[in-house]
Design a protein around this motif. Sequence first.
Motif, PDB file in Angstrom:
ATOM      1  N   TYR A 286       0.815  -1.205   0.000  1.00  0.00           N
ATOM      2  CA  TYR A 286       0.000   0.000   0.000  1.00  0.00           C
ATOM      3  C   TYR A 286       0.855   1.264   0.000  1.00  0.00           C
ATOM      4  CZ  TYR A 286      -4.288  -2.602   0.952  1.00  0.00           C
ATOM      5  OH  TYR A 286      -5.369  -3.440   0.869  1.00  0.00           O
ATOM      6  N   MET A 287       2.158   1.135  -0.035  1.00  0.00           N
ATOM      7  CA  MET A 287       3.041   2.285  -0.045  1.00  0.00           C
ATOM      8  C   MET A 287       3.583   2.499  -1.454  1.00  0.00           C
ATOM      9  SD  MET A 287       5.915   3.288   2.786  1.00  0.00           S
ATOM     10  CE  MET A 287       7.003   1.877   2.565  1.00  0.00           C
ATOM     11  N   LYS A 288       3.577   3.749  -1.892  1.00  0.00           N
ATOM     12  CA  LYS A 288       4.047   4.082  -3.230  1.00  0.00           C
ATOM     13  C   LYS A 288       5.573   4.005  -3.313  1.00  0.00           C
ATOM     14  CE  LYS A 288       0.294   7.454  -3.443  1.00  0.00           C
ATOM     15  NZ  LYS A 288      -0.036   8.882  -3.614  1.00  0.00           N
ATOM     16  N   PHE A 289       6.087   4.052  -4.541  1.00  0.00           N
ATOM     17  CA  PHE A 289       7.520   3.951  -4.797  1.00  0.00           C
ATOM     18  C   PHE A 289       7.960   5.191  -5.597  1.00  0.00           C
ATOM     19  CE2 PHE A 289       6.268  -0.288  -3.843  1.00  0.00           C
ATOM     20  CZ  PHE A 289       7.373  -0.928  -3.302  1.00  0.00           C
ATOM     21  N   PRO A 290       8.435   6.240  -4.921  1.00  0.00           N
ATOM     22  CA  PRO A 290       8.858   7.453  -5.647  1.00  0.00           C
ATOM     23  C   PRO A 290      10.216   7.258  -6.330  1.00  0.00           C
ATOM     24  CG  PRO A 290       8.261   7.927  -3.355  1.00  0.00           C
ATOM     25  CD  PRO A 290       8.440   6.446  -3.476  1.00  0.00           C
ATOM     26  N   PHE A 291      10.443   8.081  -7.361  1.00  0.00           N
ATOM     27  CA  PHE A 291      11.726   8.049  -8.056  1.00  0.00           C
ATOM     28  C   PHE A 291      11.972   9.399  -8.709  1.00  0.00           C
ATOM     29  CE2 PHE A 291       8.466   6.525 -10.954  1.00  0.00           C
ATOM     30  CZ  PHE A 291       8.733   7.186 -12.143  1.00  0.00           C
ATOM     31  N   ASN A 417      11.572   6.550   1.192  1.00  0.00           N
ATOM     32  CA  ASN A 417      12.576   5.514   1.480  1.00  0.00           C
ATOM     33  C   ASN A 417      12.119   4.111   1.105  1.00  0.00           C
ATOM     34  OD1 ASN A 417      14.909   6.774   2.500  1.00  0.00           O
ATOM     35  ND2 ASN A 417      13.988   7.031   4.522  1.00  0.00           N
ATOM     36  N   ASN A 418      10.977   3.957   0.482  1.00  0.00           N
ATOM     37  CA  ASN A 418      10.393   2.637   0.266  1.00  0.00           C
ATOM     38  C   ASN A 418      11.342   1.700  -0.476  1.00  0.00           C
ATOM     39  OD1 ASN A 418       8.635   0.489   0.123  1.00  0.00           O
ATOM     40  ND2 ASN A 418       7.121   1.524  -1.140  1.00  0.00           N
ATOM     41  N   GLN A 419      11.804   2.123  -1.641  1.00  0.00           N
ATOM     42  CA  GLN A 419      12.679   1.244  -2.422  1.00  0.00           C
ATOM     43  C   GLN A 419      14.016   1.042  -1.719  1.00  0.00           C
ATOM     44  OE1 GLN A 419      11.649  -0.418  -5.041  1.00  0.00           O
ATOM     45  NE2 GLN A 419      13.582  -1.507  -5.274  1.00  0.00           N
TER      46      GLN A 419
END
Length: 494
Positions: A286-291, A417-419
């Motif tokens: 449920y957490m997005k992955f920013p880049f 910080n997800n990835q």
Amino acid sequence: MTTQLETARHPETLRRVCIEPLTRVEGHGKVTLLLDEDNHVKQARLHIVEFRGFEKFIQGRPYWELPVVVQRLCGICPVSHHLAAAKACDRLIGVARLTPTAEKVRRLMHLGQTLQSHALHFFHLSSPDLLFGVDDAVAHRNIVGVIQDHPEIARQGILLRKYGQEVIRITSGKRVHGTGALPGGVNKNVSTEERDLLLADIDRIVAWAEQAVQLIKRMILTSPESHYRFASVDANTLSLVAADGAFEIYDGGLRARDPQGGAIFDHADAQGYAELLREEIKPWSYMKFPFIAALGPEHGWYRVGPLARVNNCDRFTTPLAEQERQDFAAAGEGRPLQAALTTHWARLIELLHCTEAIRELLADPDLQGTDLRLEGDLGSLGIGVVEAPRGTLFHHYEVDPDGLVTRANLIVSTTNNNQAMNEAIRRVAADDLDGHELSEPLLNRIEVAIRAYDPCLSCATHALGKMPLELELLDAEGRRVAAIRRHADGLIDR
């Protein structure tokens, strides 16, 4: 740069190991490992299993409620959400610069927030692993064990946090979920009595913070090989910096660097963050992955938080923290430090800076000023960015002519910080777990890597398009009569 393990092509043939719940973190999450018959790890993933729809349910609310409402995202870092939302509301009403008193009261509030959060994380949540080792017995590897074996360290940690909470109380009205910041300013100053109350203990607080930095520095430098290796992941970094490149947590421009310390962009206006960053969705979290948009999702993921900030900044403005930053930089031998456990070193350098900066601010007579708030004309877009204790925090709001929210986008520190966290647990799985019979101490190494990022999982889960949902209809005897399932991609099975 990416250290992905081999993806499991046939997960049904593999053994699944689940670490649930993750301990000594804020919120709820789990890690799943897929292993073959020889205990080789084929897949490692961090799953965020909470779902909180703040971006949706604040739609329709009046903008002036936002600084108070959105901080209910979290009881650990509410001030960061409070200030990010307040800064966004400043922009909504066309106030780009606050009065000196309002800005300094907000800065003092944020310094108190960062101090208390860092003290809580290090002394209560992470110090057991560092003081006792990751293989220590579970019954001892906790804050109670720290109190028993290192009572003075535990006491100082508690009192450092208490002092930070007092700063928050004085500047915002309450220790948790205060109301000090308003669109355009603040609702109170710091009285001379309140200033004197904080001044009475500040020298001791600075001394304790300096001792804490020396403690973590000794831990890391006495066994640098293991500390520099553990969960070490080369990552891009993102943070705010001041106009002169100095450390900054309340305002400033965005700086991103590559794993070698080279510039990706620098002093970028945070109001244009949406052109710099993108977010992608994966069906298992449920957490997005920013880049970083210019680099794409595969190579553009990045790290935020203490390690990113201390690596990114050119200097600290306070002398003790700056000396410690120089020692920190020297340990990298010309390259940014990347190992997860060095985040604790960076975190305590920041804690030291906060105590020094609080001492400097308390001597500023602007805190007793009476010009607290500016008025402006309502616009349609407001973006507020601060450095929360865990990293860069974005609040983006759009409103209609009546001031009601029509769109909200929050990119919180843990989401940024997800990835990086996923890459860290994959590194631990590859280095420490692969091919071994799994045990609690080995699995704890996964949690240690995640804890280094101090994730706030409650903050980080927002609306992700269509939420998977399954409903069952049972009769009086408990037999299933009907069922319907909606998948994350929107497809429905009946």
